[in-house]
Design a protein around this motif. Structure first.
Motif, PDB file in Angstrom:
ATOM      1  N   ILE A 194       0.837  -1.188   0.000  1.00 51.12           N
ATOM      2  CA  ILE A 194       0.000   0.000   0.000  1.00 51.12           C
ATOM      3  C   ILE A 194       0.882   1.251   0.000  1.00 51.12           C
ATOM      4  O   ILE A 194       2.005   1.245   0.480  1.00 51.12           O
ATOM      5  N   THR A 195       0.354   2.328  -0.562  1.00 51.37           N
ATOM      6  CA  THR A 195       1.101   3.568  -0.669  1.00 51.37           C
ATOM      7  C   THR A 195       1.023   4.358   0.637  1.00 51.37           C
ATOM      8  O   THR A 195       0.240   4.030   1.525  1.00 51.37           O
ATOM      9  N   GLN A 196       1.825   5.429   0.703  1.00 51.80           N
ATOM     10  CA  GLN A 196       1.772   6.307   1.866  1.00 51.80           C
ATOM     11  C   GLN A 196       0.375   6.900   2.031  1.00 51.80           C
ATOM     12  O   GLN A 196      -0.145   6.990   3.150  1.00 51.80           O
ATOM     13  N   ALA A 197      -0.231   7.300   0.920  1.00 50.43           N
ATOM     14  CA  ALA A 197      -1.581   7.874   0.983  1.00 50.43           C
ATOM     15  C   ALA A 197      -2.592   6.844   1.486  1.00 50.43           C
ATOM     16  O   ALA A 197      -3.488   7.162   2.283  1.00 50.43           O
ATOM     17  N   GLN A 198      -2.453   5.616   1.036  1.00 49.57           N
ATOM     18  CA  GLN A 198      -3.363   4.557   1.494  1.00 49.57           C
ATOM     19  C   GLN A 198      -3.129   4.244   2.971  1.00 49.57           C
ATOM     20  O   GLN A 198      -4.084   3.952   3.700  1.00 49.57           O
ATOM     21  N   HIS A 199      -1.875   4.322   3.393  1.00 49.60           N
ATOM     22  CA  HIS A 199      -1.572   4.120   4.812  1.00 49.60           C
ATOM     23  C   HIS A 199      -2.245   5.205   5.653  1.00 49.60           C
ATOM     24  O   HIS A 199      -2.870   4.903   6.681  1.00 49.60           O
ATOM     25  N   ARG A 200      -2.119   6.457   5.226  1.00 39.64           N
ATOM     26  CA  ARG A 200      -2.732   7.549   5.984  1.00 39.64           C
ATOM     27  C   ARG A 200      -4.248   7.402   6.052  1.00 39.64           C
ATOM     28  O   ARG A 200      -4.880   7.835   7.027  1.00 39.64           O
ATOM     29  N   ALA A 201      -4.846   6.800   5.031  1.00 38.27           N
ATOM     30  CA  ALA A 201      -6.299   6.654   4.992  1.00 38.27           C
ATOM     31  C   ALA A 201      -6.816   5.530   5.886  1.00 38.27           C
ATOM     32  O   ALA A 201      -8.021   5.466   6.160  1.00 38.27           O
ATOM     33  N   LEU A 202      -5.932   4.657   6.354  1.00 40.98           N
ATOM     34  CA  LEU A 202      -6.374   3.591   7.257  1.00 40.98           C
ATOM     35  C   LEU A 202      -6.965   4.209   8.524  1.00 40.98           C
ATOM     36  O   LEU A 202      -6.353   5.091   9.121  1.00 40.98           O
ATOM     37  N   PRO A 203      -8.143   3.761   8.970  1.00 41.10           N
ATOM     38  CA  PRO A 203      -8.845   4.418  10.089  1.00 41.10           C
ATOM     39  C   PRO A 203      -8.349   3.984  11.471  1.00 41.10           C
ATOM     40  O   PRO A 203      -9.137   3.606  12.345  1.00 41.10           O
ATOM     41  N   PHE A 204      -7.032   4.042  11.656  1.00 41.99           N
ATOM     42  CA  PHE A 204      -6.446   3.589  12.912  1.00 41.99           C
ATOM     43  C   PHE A 204      -5.568   4.678  13.505  1.00 41.99           C
ATOM     44  O   PHE A 204      -5.319   5.706  12.872  1.00 41.99           O
ATOM     45  N   VAL A 205      -5.067   4.446  14.701  1.00 39.91           N
ATOM     46  CA  VAL A 205      -4.308   5.461  15.431  1.00 39.91           C
ATOM     47  C   VAL A 205      -2.842   5.446  14.980  1.00 39.91           C
ATOM     48  O   VAL A 205      -2.190   4.396  14.981  1.00 39.91           O
ATOM     49  N   SER A 206      -2.343   6.615  14.628  1.00 44.49           N
ATOM     50  CA  SER A 206      -0.960   6.739  14.178  1.00 44.49           C
ATOM     51  C   SER A 206      -0.134   7.505  15.201  1.00 44.49           C
ATOM     52  O   SER A 206      -0.668   8.138  16.119  1.00 44.49           O
ATOM     53  N   ASN A 207       1.171   7.501  15.018  1.00 48.85           N
ATOM     54  CA  ASN A 207       2.045   8.297  15.870  1.00 48.85           C
ATOM     55  C   ASN A 207       1.730   9.780  15.724  1.00 48.85           C
ATOM     56  O   ASN A 207       1.818  10.543  16.689  1.00 48.85           O
ATOM     57  N   THR A 208       1.350  10.200  14.520  1.00 47.34           N
ATOM     58  CA  THR A 208       0.969  11.599  14.303  1.00 47.34           C
ATOM     59  C   THR A 208      -0.264  11.957  15.125  1.00 47.34           C
ATOM     60  O   THR A 208      -0.355  13.057  15.682  1.00 47.34           O
ATOM     61  N   ASP A 209      -1.223  11.038  15.220  1.00 47.47           N
ATOM     62  CA  ASP A 209      -2.397  11.275  16.068  1.00 47.47           C
ATOM     63  C   ASP A 209      -1.982  11.487  17.523  1.00 47.47           C
ATOM     64  O   ASP A 209      -2.533  12.340  18.219  1.00 47.47           O
ATOM     65  N   LEU A 210      -1.010  10.704  17.975  1.00 49.79           N
ATOM     66  CA  LEU A 210      -0.540  10.843  19.354  1.00 49.79           C
ATOM     67  C   LEU A 210       0.189  12.172  19.544  1.00 49.79           C
ATOM     68  O   LEU A 210       0.092  12.788  20.614  1.00 49.79           O
TER      69      LEU A 210
END
Length: 234
Positions: A11-27
């Motif tokens: 999956i691409t970076q854009a597809q990764h960002r679209a995953l509806p899960f918690v990221s380090n950026t969210d934290l």
């Protein structure tokens, strides 16, 4: 502790960002909110970061020019120059050759039930799969290594490293930082612009501190999500 580790190959970076899960950026956003820090304006920095990582990790996918936009062209050229500087160093070149770049994973945080997503820059497994190393590339405006090390806690690199290591079962987390502003040096009598490149492996103490940070933030994140859900239902 994390369970149900799932790879998401291809999956691409854009597809990764679209995953509806918690990221380090969210934290990071939650940490800013809890500490009362203003929201960061990061559109330009995000674009440059994307160019830098693409030029470094997936050069075959990177376009270093943009004749239609002078500012964007300048960012792309700088990203390409920093990526080239990294490859001139023996250890960074070695890990780029050995590592698996830009692969996405999700896992469940057992204590909160939250699903998190991670996308390490490089993931390196030893030949017998007994040791796993994460490598993260950073750009920095720091003037020297000592100043860069001060930013590890300031910018949450310790938290990100601990989170990624715990999700992926890594034994080592290595940061490779390159200066955005070149230092002018004399090489063979002539002036040459060469950015410094620093390699730092997160210490056990840094990982432990980062682990405390992400665990507290995940608990706060889960609590906020639960409160919001209750408000929507009522």
């Amino acid at each position: 502790m994390f369970t149900n580790l799932q790879p998401h190959p291809g999956i691409t970076q854009a597809q990764h960002r679209a995953l509806p899960f918690v990221s380090n950026t969210d934290l990071s956003r939650l940490a800013d909110e809890l500490l009362g820090r203003p929201a960061r304006e990061c559109a330009a920095a995000f674009a440059f970061g994307s160019y830098f990582h693409s030029a470094t990790l997936e050069p075959h996918l990177f376009t270093p020019t943009n004749p239609e936009d002078v500012l964007d062209h300048r960012q792309r050229q700088q990203a390409a120059a920093l990526a080239a500087a990294i490859r001139r160093r023996r250890y960074p070149r070695h890990v780029l050759y050995r590592g698996q770049p830009e692969q996405s994973y999700t896992a469940t945080h057992e204590a909160t039930g939250l699903v998190v997503k991670v996308r390490p820059d490089l993931l390196i497994d030893s030949p017998k799969k007994r040791r796993r190393t994460l490598v993260d590339f950073k750009t920095t405006s720091c003037r020297d290594l000592s100043q860069f090390l001060d930013t590890v806690e300031k910018y949450g690199y310790d938290r990100q490293g601990a989170l990624y290591a715990d999700v992926l079962g890594a034994h080592r987390v290595v940061l490779i930082a390159v200066q955005k502003k070149f230092l002018t040096r004399r090489v063979s009598g002539a002036k040459d612009q060469m950015p410094a490149v620093w390699v730092h492996e997160l210490t056990a103490e840094q990982i432990a501190l980062g682990r405390k940070k992400y665990r507290k933030l995940l608990l706060c994140y889960a609590k906020q999500a639960s409160t919001l859900s209750a408000q929507l239902i009522s």
